[in-house]
Design an enzyme around this catalytic site. Structure first.
Site, PDB file in Angstrom:
ATOM      1  N   CYS A   9      62.515  25.973  20.011  1.00  0.00           N
ATOM      2  CA  CYS A   9      61.461  25.155  20.632  1.00  0.00           C
ATOM      3  C   CYS A   9      60.410  25.961  21.375  1.00  0.00           C
ATOM      4  O   CYS A   9      59.211  25.682  21.263  1.00  0.00           O
ATOM      5  CB  CYS A   9      62.085  24.092  21.532  1.00  0.00           C
ATOM      6  SG  CYS A   9      62.938  24.748  22.992  1.00  0.00           S
ATOM      7  N   HIS A  50      63.995  21.978  26.944  1.00  0.00           N
ATOM      8  CA  HIS A  50      63.185  21.808  25.735  1.00  0.00           C
ATOM      9  C   HIS A  50      61.741  22.117  26.095  1.00  0.00           C
ATOM     10  O   HIS A  50      61.285  21.837  27.211  1.00  0.00           O
ATOM     11  CB  HIS A  50      63.316  20.388  25.184  1.00  0.00           C
ATOM     12  CG  HIS A  50      62.568  20.176  23.901  1.00  0.00           C
ATOM     13  ND1 HIS A  50      62.680  21.024  22.830  1.00  0.00           N
ATOM     14  CD2 HIS A  50      61.666  19.231  23.531  1.00  0.00           C
ATOM     15  CE1 HIS A  50      61.906  20.611  21.843  1.00  0.00           C
ATOM     16  NE2 HIS A  50      61.271  19.528  22.247  1.00  0.00           N
ATOM     17  N   ASP A  82      54.583  18.142  20.327  1.00  0.00           N
ATOM     18  CA  ASP A  82      55.855  18.857  20.172  1.00  0.00           C
ATOM     19  C   ASP A  82      55.993  19.299  18.727  1.00  0.00           C
ATOM     20  O   ASP A  82      56.211  18.486  17.828  1.00  0.00           O
ATOM     21  CB  ASP A  82      57.012  17.941  20.577  1.00  0.00           C
ATOM     22  CG  ASP A  82      58.338  18.685  20.665  1.00  0.00           C
ATOM     23  OD1 ASP A  82      58.391  19.860  20.264  1.00  0.00           O
ATOM     24  OD2 ASP A  82      59.316  18.086  21.130  1.00  0.00           O
ATOM     25  N   ASN A  98      62.949  10.450  30.385  1.00  0.00           N
ATOM     26  CA  ASN A  98      63.386   9.329  31.230  1.00  0.00           C
ATOM     27  C   ASN A  98      64.437   8.436  30.598  1.00  0.00           C
ATOM     28  O   ASN A  98      64.619   7.293  31.024  1.00  0.00           O
ATOM     29  CB  ASN A  98      62.179   8.474  31.630  1.00  0.00           C
ATOM     30  CG  ASN A  98      62.362   7.841  32.999  1.00  0.00           C
ATOM     31  OD1 ASN A  98      63.268   8.186  33.745  1.00  0.00           O
ATOM     32  ND2 ASN A  98      61.500   6.896  33.322  1.00  0.00           N
TER      33      ASN A  98
END
Length: 813
Positions: free
Chosen positions: A372, A431, A454, A494
């Site tokens: 990542c 991440h 991402d 979350n």
């Protein structure tokens, strides 16, 4: 640098490609044909062809002799012939002396400084949209006469430039073409030169452009020249650009700065990893544009793809998909297997430049391997190079919710170890993704600004492995139905975490944790080496009423079409249990109500810093908070983790029987020898220790765990003497083997934008136990200003001992 305009080639060699005039079907006489042939030969000395009014009836004949046939073909090839529509009168006065261009100065060095691209090149023209740049035309015979000469510019980008799509533009110095958003204006008119200011609209497609000019001397002839190429980039300095950022310190950090830090480790031990973005290094801009041309979008429909390159939303999705190689020949192959024999261990990389250059040099074959932080770092390089403000973000305890119910399910056995075969959802130890700054016209007002992107291939988005752009504000407000992939991004920061005990073929719910996902969301500070915590940008404070309200809103938006898991998640929300990683977790009921009282507390505490090569010493702290005695059985275990949360087999287990008197506290000492954990350690150097306690006379169970990141001593870098552009500089790199055993296959890599032309690789060989060594490298800095040196040492026992040194390079002594 001044240069001659290029000749324009037709199908059969050097021919005029563009004429201004009207099609005529008049058949030319043999005498006229002979005159045209003679004219063709003499005009070859010019860099473009000339057609006199007396010869106009022969235009179609000449075009057909060169391979262009028919009126429709003429209009297709040269639409400006119709658009400009100059009517030529054969009976007009003899033609005046034409205006010939001898050479052109694109003023690349001066323009690039004004457009903040001087670090890319001083010889090639690289400009930003929405901002004027100047060029100078030098004439052979006379100067420009505004009443006599009409100068018309043509810019084209892509393989199929088109006026309607905006990839081709025609605009005159006189400003007659009001419909074109491109602007040309006169700056200085000299005796035999003309300085002109050109400006692309702030919404123009970015990329490589061809610049042409047509000169119509009215009573003379029409001359066409190909002036050269330039590259157009996004412009965060321009208020009209969708990527406009109104803070100069932020522009310097998120566009201009070519080094930074990526945060790794765990939430209790956050470690900065130095990285060389190198977005202005040699050939990187060309590789970035090549990356766009290798995308599936371009391969399928190049005309539309190039037309859409004015949108930062579109560009960001294309780049995001191209950084990974899951759908195409993207830049990086992902690998989380711990087997990197046919490539590079992701932990060894220290910069993006070597990765991008390897991808280009191998014919755009994916580079092995990335994880990542590597995906995010390379994407940061590409986006900053193209002009989009970008930063790298690390989220500790990052959720990966595969079924979209905002619940991360984790399964344990009765020893407290995580069960890999039961896992679908995961919590990554950390991440890394990107944030890019842009306006968003495709979502309601107020959701522009920082957007999550991402590039790590986790889930598909519209059929491709990419994620975003998702508005950071939309994530915080629970607007999970907004484009793109906002629900997935919301779950990363979350989601709630549900723990289950698996035994005897059954699953027992242990607890629901509402605040364990999304901690210490971090990025590098502006013009500082410090860390910024930006968690509040993504969510309201954990435990607050606002945070739960947003979670409920997000869950309601996702409810339609969801499975029963969604309803199970909703049923737990009325009785949330707030639990910390090291905190007590009383689990005698499905969830903890405010009136419940925790009776026993368990917590891990390290006795020494967890350094690689040393034994791990820690204690289990137990506390009885009730007026009754407690008899506990505690199963302890330790297992290595990958940073994506995937567990490796346990390598250490223990069982403790502890009797606690009322309100008594006890410690249970533990030790994991280096000889026991060394052979099981992953590259990420993560160890998870867990304890599952149960009371002898009660069904109450208590789970506690702690993640330990083992640390290496860093590499020391000393700069010997003053650093000056184009002056020799010595750099000393000091490193050591931290282990009590010999290591082999040691390789030291050193790099730094503006300091080293390419990554330096030094074969060290064998290092004896705890041996300290140093080498001195010689280099010649070629860029001034603040710079950074990054270094990495790998061996057969470790892969990523890192170090860095900031250095200021003076322009002159």
């Amino acid at each position: 640098m001044p240069h001659c305009p290029r000749a324009i080639k037709g199908p059969h060699g050097t021919r005029p490609r563009e004429f201004i005039g009207l099609h005529t079907s008049s058949k030319p006489s043999n005498t006229a044909k002979k005159n045209l042939r003679a004219s063709e030969k003499t005009s070859c000395d010019l860099l473009s062809k000339q057609v006199a009014r007396q010869q106009l009836p022969c235009l179609q004949y000449l075009l057909e002799s060169w391979g262009w046939k028919g009126k429709q073909t003429l209009q297709d090839e040269f639409p400006e012939a119709v658009l400009w529509g100059t009517v030529w009168n054969p009976e007009a006065a003899p033609m005046a002396q034409e205006l010939e261009v001898a050479f052109i100065d694109l003023q690349s060095s001066w323009n690039n400084v004004q457009h903040h691209t001087e670090e890319i090149s001083s010889e090639r023209l690289l400009v930003r949209r929405g901002q004027a740049f100047n060029i100078t035309l030098y004439f052979r015979n006379r100067g420009f006469q505004p009443g006599l000469d009409n100068i018309i510019f043509v810019v084209e980008t892509g393989p199929l430039p088109d006026l309607a799509k905006g990839t081709r533009a025609i605009f005159s110095l006189a400003g007659r073409r009001e419909s074109s958003p491109w602007i040309a204006s006169l700056e200085t008119n000299g005796a035999t030169s003309l300085e002109v200011s050109l400006c692309a609209p702030p919404s123009a497609a970015i990329g490589r452009y061809l610049l042409k000019v047509h000169i119509d001397s009215f009573q003379g002839s029409v001359v066409a020249y190909q002036l050269g190429e330039f590259i157009l980039l996004f412009n965060p300095w321009c208020p009209g650009d969708a990527v406009y950022l109104d803070s100069e310190p932020q522009r310097q950090e998120y566009v201009v700065n070519d080094y930074g830090f990526i945060y790794q480790g765990n939430k209790n031990w956050i470690r900065p990893c130095p990285w060389n973005y190198g977005q202005f290094e040699e050939n990187i801009i060309d590789i970035c544009l090549e990356l766009l041309d290798k995308s599936l979008h371009f391969q399928i429909d190049p005309a539309t793809d190039c037309a859409l390159r004015g949108s930062p939303v579109y560009i960001s999705r294309v780049v995001c998909a191209m950084i990974n190689s899951n759908d195409d020949n993207g830049v990086l192959n992902g690998n989380w297997s711990e087997n990197y024999l046919d490539g590079i261990n992701p932990a060894e990389w220290t910069g993006s430049v070597a990765i991008l250059k390897q991808w280009h040099a191998t014919g755009c074959q994916p580079v092995r391997y990335g994880q990542c932080w590597v995906f995010a770092a390379v994407m940061c390089t590409v986006m900053r190079c193209l002009g989009i403000p970008t930063r790298v973000i690390t989220n500790f305890d990052s959720g990966h919710d595969t079924d979209g119910n905002l619940i991360i399910d984790e399964y344990y056995d009765n020893t407290g170890r995580i069960l890999e075969n039961k896992r679908k959802d995961t919590v990554w130890n950390f991440h890394v993704w990107n944030e890019c700054w842009m306006a968003r016209k495709d979502v309601p007002p107020g959701y522009g600004g920082w957007q999550v992107l991402d590039a790590t291939p986790q889930e598909t988005s519209n059929g491709l492995y990419c994620c975003g752009p998702a508005s950071v504000r939309a994530i915080k407000e629970g607007e999970v139905d907004l484009n793109y992939d906002t629900a997935f991004a919301f779950s990363m920061v979350n989601a709630d975490c549900m723990s289950w005990l698996v035994y005897g073929g059954m699953e027992q719910k242990l607890h629901q944790d509402t605040n364990s996902v999304g901690n210490f969301i971090s990025t590098k500070s502006i013009q500082s080496d410090e860390r910024d915590d930006i968690t509040e940008n993504y969510k309201y404070r954990e435990g607050s009423l606002q945070e739960r309200e947003v979670f409920l809103k997000a869950l309601q938006k996702l409810k339609a079409g969801r499975s029963q898991d969604s309803h199970r998640a909703a049923s737990q929300l009325s009785r949330p249990m707030s639990l910390s990683e090291d905190g007590p977790r009383s689990l005698d009921t499905p969830s903890l109500r405010p009136s419940d009282v925790v009776q026993v507390s368990l917590k891990f505490q390290l006795l020494d810093p967890p350094n690689m090569g040393q034994d791990i010493r820690f204690v289990l702290l137990t506390l009885n908070m009730s007026p009754q005695s407690k008899d506990l059985k505690v199963n302890l275990s330790a297992q290595s983790l990958l940073h994506d949360g995937s567990p490796l087999p346990p390598f250490w287990q223990d069982t403790a029987f502890i009797t606690l008197s009322p309100e008594e506290a006890k410690t249970y000492p533990c030790k994991i020898p280096y000889s026991q954990y060394s052979q099981y350690l992953s590259t990420d150097k993560l160890i998870r220790i867990s304890a599952l306690g149960e009371e002898k006379s009660s069904p109450e169970k208590i789970l506690v765990n702690k993640i330990i990141t083992l640390a290496y001593p860093g590499i020391m870098i000393d700069v010997l003497g003053a650093a000056v552009v184009n002056q020799p500089l010595s750099v000393q790199v000091i490193f050591s083997n931290p282990l009590l055993e010999e290591v082999a296959d040691c390789v030291l890599t050193v790099e730094g934008s503006g300091l080293f032309k390419k990554q330096q690789r030094v074969l060290i060989g064998v290092l004896k136990p705890q041996h300290r060594a140093s080498i001195t490298l010689e280099t010649v800095p070629f860029k001034s200003g603040q710079r950074q040196i990054q270094a990495n040492l790998r061996s057969n026992k470790f892969k990523d001992i890192k170090g860095y040194r900031n250095i200021y390079v003076d322009f002159r002594l």
